[in-house]
Design an enzyme around this catalytic site. Sequence first.
Site, PDB file in Angstrom:
ATOM      1  N   VAL A 113       0.867  -1.191   0.098  1.00 54.29           N
ATOM      2  CA  VAL A 113       0.104  -0.101   0.057  1.00 54.29           C
ATOM      3  C   VAL A 113       0.701   1.249  -0.214  1.00 54.29           C
ATOM      4  O   VAL A 113       0.390   2.299  -0.328  1.00 54.29           O
ATOM      5  CB  VAL A 113      -0.973   0.063   1.269  1.00 54.29           C
ATOM      6  CG1 VAL A 113      -0.212   0.250   2.543  1.00 54.29           C
ATOM      7  CG2 VAL A 113      -2.130   0.941   1.012  1.00 54.29           C
ATOM      8  N   TYR A 114       2.280   1.371   0.222  1.00 56.40           N
ATOM      9  CA  TYR A 114       2.860   2.358   0.588  1.00 56.40           C
ATOM     10  C   TYR A 114       2.894   3.173  -1.067  1.00 56.40           C
ATOM     11  O   TYR A 114       3.668   2.488  -2.035  1.00 56.40           O
ATOM     12  CB  TYR A 114       4.343   2.021   0.781  1.00 56.40           C
ATOM     13  CG  TYR A 114       4.406   1.485   2.194  1.00 56.40           C
ATOM     14  CD1 TYR A 114       3.523   1.786   3.208  1.00 56.40           C
ATOM     15  CD2 TYR A 114       5.663   0.861   2.789  1.00 56.40           C
ATOM     16  CE1 TYR A 114       3.444   1.425   4.592  1.00 56.40           C
ATOM     17  CE2 TYR A 114       5.746   0.682   4.211  1.00 56.40           C
ATOM     18  CZ  TYR A 114       4.642   0.751   5.158  1.00 56.40           C
ATOM     19  OH  TYR A 114       4.783   0.497   6.476  1.00 56.40           O
ATOM     20  N   SER A 115       2.406   4.499  -1.021  1.00 55.87           N
ATOM     21  CA  SER A 115       2.641   5.151  -2.346  1.00 55.87           C
ATOM     22  C   SER A 115       2.013   4.463  -3.404  1.00 55.87           C
ATOM     23  O   SER A 115       2.520   4.455  -4.591  1.00 55.87           O
ATOM     24  CB  SER A 115       4.115   5.510  -2.439  1.00 55.87           C
ATOM     25  OG  SER A 115       4.344   6.616  -1.487  1.00 55.87           O
ATOM     26  N   ASP A 116       1.204   3.545  -2.973  1.00 58.58           N
ATOM     27  CA  ASP A 116       0.220   2.766  -4.085  1.00 58.58           C
ATOM     28  C   ASP A 116       1.159   1.997  -4.866  1.00 58.58           C
ATOM     29  O   ASP A 116       1.039   1.960  -6.285  1.00 58.58           O
ATOM     30  CB  ASP A 116      -0.540   3.819  -5.177  1.00 58.58           C
ATOM     31  CG  ASP A 116      -1.260   3.385  -6.105  1.00 58.58           C
ATOM     32  OD1 ASP A 116      -2.057   2.383  -5.475  1.00 58.58           O
ATOM     33  OD2 ASP A 116      -1.517   3.877  -7.063  1.00 58.58           O
ATOM     34  N   GLY A 117       1.814   1.250  -4.260  1.00 56.86           N
ATOM     35  CA  GLY A 117       2.671   0.347  -4.865  1.00 56.86           C
ATOM     36  C   GLY A 117       4.143   0.618  -5.392  1.00 56.86           C
ATOM     37  O   GLY A 117       5.074  -0.081  -5.582  1.00 56.86           O
TER      38      GLY A 117
END
Length: 326
Positions: free
Chosen positions: A60-64
Amino acid sequence: MDYVKLGNTGMDVSRLCLGCMSYGEPDRGNHQWVLNEEKSRPMIKKALDLGINFFDTANVYSDGTSEEIVGRALKDFANRDEIVLATKVHGRMHQGPNGAGLSRKAIMSEIDNSLKRLGTDYVDLYQIHRWDYDTPIEETMEALHDVVKAGKARYIGASSMFAWQFQKALHIAEKNGWTRFVSMQNYLNLLYREEEREMLPLCKEEKIGVIPWSPMARGRLTRDWDSTTSRSETDEFGKYLYAKTAESDRVVVERVAEIAEKRGVPRAQIALAWVLQKDPITAPIIGATKISHLEDAVAALDVHLSSEEISFLEEPYVPHSVVGFK
């Protein structure tokens, strides 16, 4: 750099883990303060040069895009067999049904998506990012076991939850002969010590590796109480974590500064040294957006606080509401 076993496994990890939430595309996800790929790569390279072999990110970090940046950098700078690469699953990755959570469907999809973004055939540690109240834990544990047996993860771990939930998961795995969690990534620092009540004793008893996140309280322990950064000004989750205990927290921050001044070292080293000396901590997860952050973290390994200093730092603490699980 010192290396220790992760919990009851035979895998060696550095005493510091580099948290990679700080690396990603600023226009993707919820954190505009993150470093883009060009600025992230020197940080990852420096961490490797300092002997850090343990890297933690999440789908989920920075949308992958964190996984993508970390994967490319490690491929360019490191020997994969020497690296311990960890990622997490739970957060929402797409809209609509089955876009988040710990169902078998979500786990099987997300491990493949993470491996593709990371550019690797396996991760060393696959962690559930939070507890899923909408999926039976039996379903989650069996799916994670199958991920391990498929060779897509070497070990599995968990992150912030109640101790009873973690114990239940361990019991379910043992009862069914499934892979057990080997690590707990929980929230622990001088401003939030609620994990000392139940989770840390449980992990010690079960020989679980402990890799706490936010060991410096999102930077609050490293600067004057009233000072701000671009991250602190936009970090809504951080504001939620520390909103209710400002008066007592300020005293702790001031005491960190006092000891740091007496010793002639940066405050970050004192705050991190306290976590490193807490039993049964394996490897705190450090965030770094400047080279000096990495250097201070490694220097903290050589800072040994006296029992008097530890008591001085801990004395102002008051019970906090349980946070960090959302």
